[in-house]
Design a protein around this motif. Structure first.
Motif, short mmCIF file in Angstrom:
data_model
loop_
_atom_site.label_atom_id
_atom_site.label_comp_id
_atom_site.label_asym_id
_atom_site.label_seq_id
_atom_site.Cartn_x
_atom_site.Cartn_y
_atom_site.Cartn_z
N THR A 252 0.84 -1.21 0.00
CA THR A 252 0.00 0.00 0.00
C THR A 252 0.87 1.25 0.00
O THR A 252 0.59 2.23 -0.71
CB THR A 252 -0.93 0.01 1.24
OG1 THR A 252 -1.77 -1.14 1.20
CG2 THR A 252 -1.79 1.26 1.26
N THR A 253 1.94 1.22 0.79
CA THR A 253 2.87 2.35 0.84
C THR A 253 3.50 2.60 -0.52
O THR A 253 3.63 3.75 -0.97
CB THR A 253 3.98 2.09 1.88
OG1 THR A 253 3.38 1.95 3.17
CG2 THR A 253 5.00 3.23 1.91
N TYR A 254 3.89 1.52 -1.19
CA TYR A 254 4.48 1.66 -2.52
C TYR A 254 3.53 2.39 -3.47
O TYR A 254 3.91 3.38 -4.12
CB TYR A 254 4.83 0.28 -3.10
CG TYR A 254 5.28 0.33 -4.53
CD1 TYR A 254 6.59 0.66 -4.85
CD2 TYR A 254 4.38 0.09 -5.58
CE1 TYR A 254 7.00 0.74 -6.17
CE2 TYR A 254 4.79 0.17 -6.89
CZ TYR A 254 6.10 0.48 -7.19
OH TYR A 254 6.50 0.58 -8.50
N TRP A 255 2.29 1.93 -3.53
CA TRP A 255 1.34 2.53 -4.47
C TRP A 255 0.91 3.93 -4.03
O TRP A 255 0.67 4.80 -4.87
CB TRP A 255 0.12 1.62 -4.62
CG TRP A 255 0.42 0.36 -5.36
CD1 TRP A 255 0.46 -0.91 -4.86
CD2 TRP A 255 0.75 0.23 -6.75
NE1 TRP A 255 0.80 -1.80 -5.84
CE2 TRP A 255 0.97 -1.14 -7.01
CE3 TRP A 255 0.86 1.14 -7.81
CZ2 TRP A 255 1.30 -1.62 -8.27
CZ3 TRP A 255 1.20 0.67 -9.07
CH2 TRP A 255 1.42 -0.69 -9.29
N MET A 256 0.86 4.16 -2.73
CA MET A 256 0.48 5.49 -2.23
C MET A 256 1.55 6.52 -2.61
O MET A 256 1.22 7.60 -3.13
CB MET A 256 0.31 5.46 -0.71
CG MET A 256 -0.06 6.82 -0.12
SD MET A 256 -0.28 6.74 1.67
CE MET A 256 1.40 6.40 2.20
N VAL A 257 2.82 6.19 -2.37
CA VAL A 257 3.89 7.12 -2.71
C VAL A 257 3.99 7.30 -4.23
O VAL A 257 4.24 8.40 -4.71
CB VAL A 257 5.23 6.62 -2.14
CG1 VAL A 257 6.37 7.54 -2.57
CG2 VAL A 257 5.17 6.56 -0.61
#
Length: 399
Positions: A252-257
């Motif tokens: 989720t962090t990957y796609w959010m950033v």
């Protein structure tokens, strides 16, 4: 004579197309574990099954030009959505490994259809170049947004005992929403291509070596990113002992950033040369990926995942743009070649990395992404050295 379109509604249809495809592709790493457990199969075997989905996604992209000229765009979207809904219902009623293989192929084909039509609609209904660029970037954002939100939602659901079918319940719901948006909506008619004179074909401008290298760079980038998102949750579970929901936070962090980067990097390239932007992004991305796959600190891995997402946010569109700039008048065939080679990465990533997993283990399955990213960095360097884009831009500015 010009048909009046509900542009806002068509834009929403395009955004939903990318959201659907992004959700299907970017959550494989979250879904693969529950599916493997449900059918008592190895993750590598389920990874190979997902290759059927990638084949289904690839085929409509290859023949999208023919389909869009022969059939109404809205009817194609509705037909694909109906097929997905029926497939999801069948999976809920008769969940078997055979039906799962057929199902992911059909849903993948719907995603390929949606992505092709969604991309075309954004370009078609936005005549102004600046508005078109803004809408293309915003449409890309929904792909990343889907990866961000659905990874978090599915991680939470699986943590609390939900079946793997939750994923396909979500896909079915998105398909119902697509049908509701398409019913009663007028879509642009795709014009048949005009015949090209023989002397025009003979006089066409050569693409140059850098254009072909950038085609390969797109393949390497897409392959690396998808392998990373496929095996990263399994690596976090095996290496750090993280539960499904905590591993999902990393994806989720990957796609959010990455989604945040899609907004910011459109301004970055206005002040930094595209060649420099691609080189710096690729090198920093490679360093962060090496940290992800070799660090013993879960906190440091989280930071590196975020950096990797930010670096990747401008890579796909940047490579596409740099490739199209290798000729003075970029032809549709060049754009098609760039997209097609990128799609090959989508086609083979699951089967190839699953083979590596089976033969060499999870560490190397994940690090195939690192190897591909090294090749991406080399391709960016070679393309920068052999590029004609800067010379063409200078000649056009002087002229």
């Amino acid at each position: 004579m010009e048909t009046v379109y509900n542009r806002r509604r068509i834009n929403v249809i395009s955004w939903l197309s990318y959201f659907f495809t992004g959700g299907l592709v970017s959550t494989l790493g979250i879904v693969i574990g529950p599916v493997a457990t449900a059918f008592n199969k190895e993750p590598a075997f389920i990874g190979l099954m997902f290759s059927l989905m990638n084949i289904g996604l690839f085929l409509p992209i290859m023949i999208s030009g023919i389909l869009m000229r022969k059939f109404d765009l809205g009817k194609q979207l509705i037909t694909g959505s109906v097929i997905t809904i029926l497939t999801c219902i069948a999976l809920f009623i008769m969940p078997s490994i055979t039906l799962f293989g057929v199902g992911v192929f059909l849903i993948g084909a719907t995603a390929g259809l949606m992505m092709s039509i969604g991309s075309y609609l954004v370009v078609r209904i936005n005549d102004d170049p600046k508005k078109r660029s803004a809408n293309l970037i915003f449409t890309d954002f929904f792909f990343a947004l889907s990866g961000m939100t659905l990874s978090l939602v599915l991680g939470f659901l699986f943590k609390h005992g939900a079946s793997w079918l939750a994923m396909y319940g979500i896909m079915g719901t998105l398909s119902v929403l697509m049908i509701l948006l398409c019913v009663g909506q007028k879509f642009p008619v795709v014009a048949k291509p005009e015949a090209v004179a023989k002397h025009d074909r003979e006089a066409k401008e050569p693409w140059g070596f850098a254009a072909y290298v950038l085609c390969f760079a797109l393949f390497a980038f897409v392959f690396s990113e998808l392998v990373f998102t496929l095996w990263m949750p399994s690596w976090l579970h095996e290496h750090f002992g993280l539960d499904t929901d905590r591993a999902a936070i990393y994806i989720t962090t990957y796609w959010m950033v990455k989604a945040i980067g899609l907004f910011l990097n459109q301004f970055t390239v206005r002040f930094v040369k595209l060649r420099t932007f691609l080189f710096v992004s690729a090198v920093v991305g490679l360093i962060s990926l090496c940290v992800v796959t070799h660090s013993e600190s879960a906190a440091l891995v989280m930071v590196a995942v975020g950096v990797f997402g930010f670096c990747n946010s401008g890579m796909f569109s940047g490579l596409m743009s740099y490739g199209s700039l290798q000729v003075k008048n970029s032809p549709p065939t060049l754009t098609s070649a760039l997209l097609t080679t990128a799609s090959v990465g989508t086609l083979i990533f699951a089967s190839f990395s699953s083979f590596i997993y089976r033969e060499f283990g999870l560490f190397w399955a994940l690090n195939i992404a690192t190897v591909a990213y090294v090749l991406l960095v080399l391709a960016v360097i070679i393309a920068g050295i052999r590029s004609k884009a800067e010379k063409i831009h200078h000649e056009m500015s002087v002229g």
